[in-house]
Design a protein around this motif. Structure first.
Motif, PDB file in Angstrom:
ATOM      1  N   LYS A  85       0.731  -1.368  -0.039  1.00 15.67           N
ATOM      2  CA  LYS A  85      -0.038  -0.173  -0.009  1.00 15.67           C
ATOM      3  C   LYS A  85       0.993   1.287  -0.060  1.00 15.67           C
ATOM      4  CE  LYS A  85      -2.408  -0.927   3.904  1.00 15.67           C
ATOM      5  NZ  LYS A  85      -2.033  -2.379   3.941  1.00 15.67           N
ATOM      6  N   LEU A 103      -5.050   6.875  -0.200  1.00 13.68           N
ATOM      7  CA  LEU A 103      -4.230   5.848  -1.002  1.00 13.68           C
ATOM      8  C   LEU A 103      -3.830   6.306  -2.387  1.00 13.68           C
ATOM      9  CD1 LEU A 103      -5.978   4.473   1.293  1.00 13.68           C
ATOM     10  CD2 LEU A 103      -4.826   2.591  -0.003  1.00 13.68           C
ATOM     11  N   MET A 113      -6.944   0.827   8.905  1.00 13.05           N
ATOM     12  CA  MET A 113      -6.242  -0.371   7.949  1.00 13.05           C
ATOM     13  C   MET A 113      -5.336  -0.685   8.590  1.00 13.05           C
ATOM     14  SD  MET A 113      -4.926   1.827   4.634  1.00 13.05           S
ATOM     15  CE  MET A 113      -6.030   3.146   4.950  1.00 13.05           C
ATOM     16  N   LYS A 160      -4.100  -3.440  -6.228  1.00 11.19           N
ATOM     17  CA  LYS A 160      -4.898  -2.452  -6.110  1.00 11.19           C
ATOM     18  C   LYS A 160      -6.416  -2.559  -6.379  1.00 11.19           C
ATOM     19  CE  LYS A 160      -2.050  -0.259  -9.288  1.00 11.19           C
ATOM     20  NZ  LYS A 160      -1.941  -1.275 -10.305  1.00 11.19           N
ATOM     21  N   PHE A 205      -8.495   4.812  -4.849  1.00 12.32           N
ATOM     22  CA  PHE A 205      -8.051   3.642  -4.330  1.00 12.32           C
ATOM     23  C   PHE A 205      -8.550   3.306  -2.808  1.00 12.32           C
ATOM     24  CE2 PHE A 205      -5.131   5.374  -7.553  1.00 12.32           C
ATOM     25  CZ  PHE A 205      -4.924   4.553  -8.302  1.00 12.32           C
ATOM     26  N   LYS A 206      -8.822   2.045  -2.696  1.00 15.59           N
ATOM     27  CA  LYS A 206      -9.352   1.337  -1.556  1.00 15.59           C
ATOM     28  C   LYS A 206      -8.507   0.277  -0.953  1.00 15.59           C
ATOM     29  CE  LYS A 206     -13.882  -0.696  -0.351  1.00 15.59           C
ATOM     30  NZ  LYS A 206     -14.776   0.149   0.264  1.00 15.59           N
ATOM     31  N   SER A 207      -8.191   0.365   0.107  1.00 13.01           N
ATOM     32  CA  SER A 207      -7.332  -0.618   0.838  1.00 13.01           C
ATOM     33  C   SER A 207      -7.446  -2.118   0.630  1.00 13.01           C
ATOM     34  CB  SER A 207      -7.202  -0.494   2.344  1.00 13.01           C
ATOM     35  OG  SER A 207      -6.290  -1.319   2.854  1.00 13.01           O
ATOM     36  N   PRO A 208      -6.457  -2.843  -0.045  1.00 13.99           N
ATOM     37  CA  PRO A 208      -6.785  -4.317  -0.206  1.00 13.99           C
ATOM     38  C   PRO A 208      -6.762  -5.086   1.010  1.00 13.99           C
ATOM     39  CG  PRO A 208      -4.814  -3.555  -1.628  1.00 13.99           C
ATOM     40  CD  PRO A 208      -5.243  -2.391  -0.546  1.00 13.99           C
ATOM     41  N   SER A 248     -11.693   2.647   3.394  1.00  7.44           N
ATOM     42  CA  SER A 248     -10.390   1.626   3.534  1.00  7.44           C
ATOM     43  C   SER A 248     -10.331   1.184   4.957  1.00  7.44           C
ATOM     44  CB  SER A 248      -9.554   2.540   3.253  1.00  7.44           C
ATOM     45  OG  SER A 248      -9.002   2.685   1.803  1.00  7.44           O
TER      46      SER A 248
END
Lengths: 296, 303
Positions: free
Chosen positions: A76, A99, A231, B79, B102-105, B177
């Motif tokens: 990330k 992000l 997160m 991603k 973008f979103k946290s994996p 996220s």
């Protein structure tokens, strides 16, 4: 310790102005590409520290070879929005992060390629980068949070302005090549106080950004606590601590960009724009004034 | 063909008799380092595996779906890209400027999993049902002509969203996220089985109450344009997830104890549970205020 990755995929330690190959300490780690190798390597760094240092001490340094980013594609890439007081005497703003694409990372000596998109300007943003060393969730906002760090590095958060639907443009920071990172992961013991580091960035010899991390609104440990309240952080994640906008300026074709952070290192890249657009040279005073005032 | 992950690390196809047929053996020659490599390997080598896979799908002989625990079909994409408001939502306005985040994996959960609401003081936690594209190859700067060739398949995505957090006026989208907020499944349907991706019906039901209920025909910008625009910015990799945006007419609160079923016709459906240690309470039903705001003004900086 300063851990680096050469372009020919050797893991090394920088010592006495040179490079010592310590790949042998990580020979058992299976990988396919440098992108998935370095997070695995960094995850083991704490427990293998003694072995790596022994290797680093046992051989003569060779000249530093061309390097790639110490994490060529982080799991990330997290970035702070404006996180500096910028000389203003104001309440700090609510904390926030976003992000960026992990594919935007390039290494020392790399080339930032400006895309054909009709940005109003492409800015450099010199930033302190945090490299995560251990899985972490809900870290406390104090010294204990630093245990999750593998170390620090230099980063330039290249930013195309004026793209997308809602300013500030997040998309404009995610272009491939827009996050130069490196040269090394500098372990936390080499940086006794991350809130007392001078950050500088020059473009073709002209000093633009020159600020101290003392001016951060939210400190390194507060950033770690905040990010991990959302997160899970994983080894190899990179967090950019935000920039001080006093001193931003245009990046354009042919520029040679050099940034440095005290105790952390120096990072140089060049800029290429196939369209050869031009912007005024020097500091973007309008952007600087805006950030001293109302703030974005 | 329907591709699924089960029990954490098994990859399989869903056969005609609705059984899960393990295909891990076919991927061993590619020497996966971990479960996260299985789907990207399958995607990369799909052309040469296709005949063998088709044979297995036809012959069946797998484990009944009740006997396996399906997981999110992508273990760890490089991603997750999410489009910002990409539906007309019953208006005749021109398409808005294309934008994405973008979103946290790390937020990935799958069928039967639990979305855990964090203690953060969000104004509400919304479900956002979306069709998601699974990227089929490494791709940069795709042309309009080749964009759809880079689509491996489709899945059902719920882009869980905490509202009202962060700095006002800058739209970090960080409230999307949180861990457990990237819910998708139950499997990937390969692109060849979706004749028209703009003729699909997307629904969300919370505790049996219908909330979102819309058709992909209302999408502002077609998938090829999304693929072209995103790949003009960033390199895409096999298994990357692109969420095509939601229709905000029908969003509603997710709260402790809820059972949320997200479904897309022609793809599938999956159930999520919701847990909130703080047991906060929001009005049930559709969030009419958000629906009206997005219909009136599109998705603007106020979100």
């Amino acid at each position: 310790m300063r851990l680096v990755l050469s372009r020919d995929d050797r893991i090394g330690v920088l010592r006495d102005g040179g490079f010592v190959d310590v790949s042998a300490a990580f020979a058992d780690i299976r990988y396919r590409t440098a992108a998935d190798r370095m997070p695995r390597v960094i995850a083991t760094l704490a427990e293998r520290r003694a072995q790596v240092e022994e290797l680093a001490a046992s051989s003569q340094p060779e000249p530093v070879p061309p390097l790639q980013a110490p994490v060529p594609r982080p799991p990330k890439l997290i970035a702070a929005f404006a996180n500096y007081r910028e000389g203003a005497n104001r309440e700090r703003q609510p904390q926030d992060l976003f992000l960026e694409s992990p594919d935007s990372v390039i290494g020392p000596g790399g080339t930032v390629v400006l895309p054909p998109h009709q940005a109003t300007i492409f800015h450099h943003e010199a930033e302190l980068a945090l490299i995560i060393g251990a899985r972490a969730k809900d870290l406390p906002a104090d010294e204990r949070a630093l245990a999750a760090l593998a170390g620090y590095s230099c980063a330039i958060d290249v930013s195309a302005r004026g793209l997308g639907r809602m300013p500030p443009s997040r998309m404009g920071k995610s272009f491939d090549t827009f996050t130069p990172l490196g040269p090394a992961v500098v372990t936390t013991d080499e940086v006794p106080d991350p809130q007392a580091l001078r950050v500088q960035l020059s473009v073709s010899g002209e000093l633009r950004q020159d600020y101290s991390t003392r001016d951060m609104e939210y400190s390194v440990v507060e950033i770690l606590a905040f990010a991990s309240s959302y997160m899970t952080l994983v080894p190899g994640d990179v967090i950019l601590c935000g920039t001080n906008h006093q001193g931003l300026g245009a990046l354009q074709d042919g520029d040679a960009v050099q940034m440095s952070i005290e105790r952390v290192g120096e990072l140089s890249v060049t800029v290429r724009d196939p369209l050869r657009r031009t912007w005024p040279r020097g500091i973007d005073e309008e952007m600087a004034a805006r950030h001293r005032g109302a703030h974005a | 063909m329907r591709i699924a992950m089960a029990d954490g690390s098994r990859i399989g196809v869903i056969a005609v008799d609705n059984t899960f047929v393990d295909i891990g053996d076919l991927l061993q020659p590619y020497d996966p380092l971990g479960p996260e490599d299985l789907l990207p390997d399958l995607i990369t080598h799909f052309p040469e595996l296709r005949d063998t896979l088709s044979h297995r799908v036809a012959t069946g002989g797998g484990v009944p779906l009740e006997g396996v625990r399906l997981r999110s079909p992508v273990v760890r994409p490089s991603k997750i890209v999410c489009l910002i408001g990409n539906y007309r939502e019953g208006t005749d306005r021109p398409p808005q400027i294309l934008d994405f985040f973008f979103k946290s994996p790390e937020g990935i959960v799958g069928p039967g999993d639990t979305v855990v609401l964090p203690p953060h003081p969000a104004t509400i936690f919304h479900h956002e049902a979306e069709i998601a594209v699974i990227v089929g190859r490494e791709a940069k700067s795709l042309s309009a002509d080749e964009a759809m060739d880079a689509v491996f398949g489709y899945t059902v995505f719920n882009d869980v969203s905490a509202r009202g957090l962060g700095r006002s006026g800058i739209n970090s989208f960080l409230g999307k996220s949180f861990d457990t907020f990237a819910a998708f499944g139950p499997w990937i349907v390969t692109a060849d089985e979706i004749a028209d991706p703009y003729a699909l019906h997307i629904t969300v039901e919370v505790n049996g109450e219908r909330r979102q209920d819309y058709w992909t025909s209302d999408m502002e910008r077609p998938i090829a344009e999304l693929m072209t625009a995103i790949s003009a910015v960033t390199t895409l990799h096999p298994g990357d997830v692109i969420c095509c945006g939601t229709n905000h007419q029908g969003l509603g609160a997710m709260q402790d104890g809820d059972e949320v079923v997200t479904a897309i016709s022609g793809i599938g459906a999956f159930t999520l549970h919701v847990r909130d240690e703080q047991r906060r309470v929001w009005p049930r039903g559709i969030d009419r205020q958000t629906a009206e705001r997005v219909r009136a003004a599109g998705l603007r900086p106020s979100q």
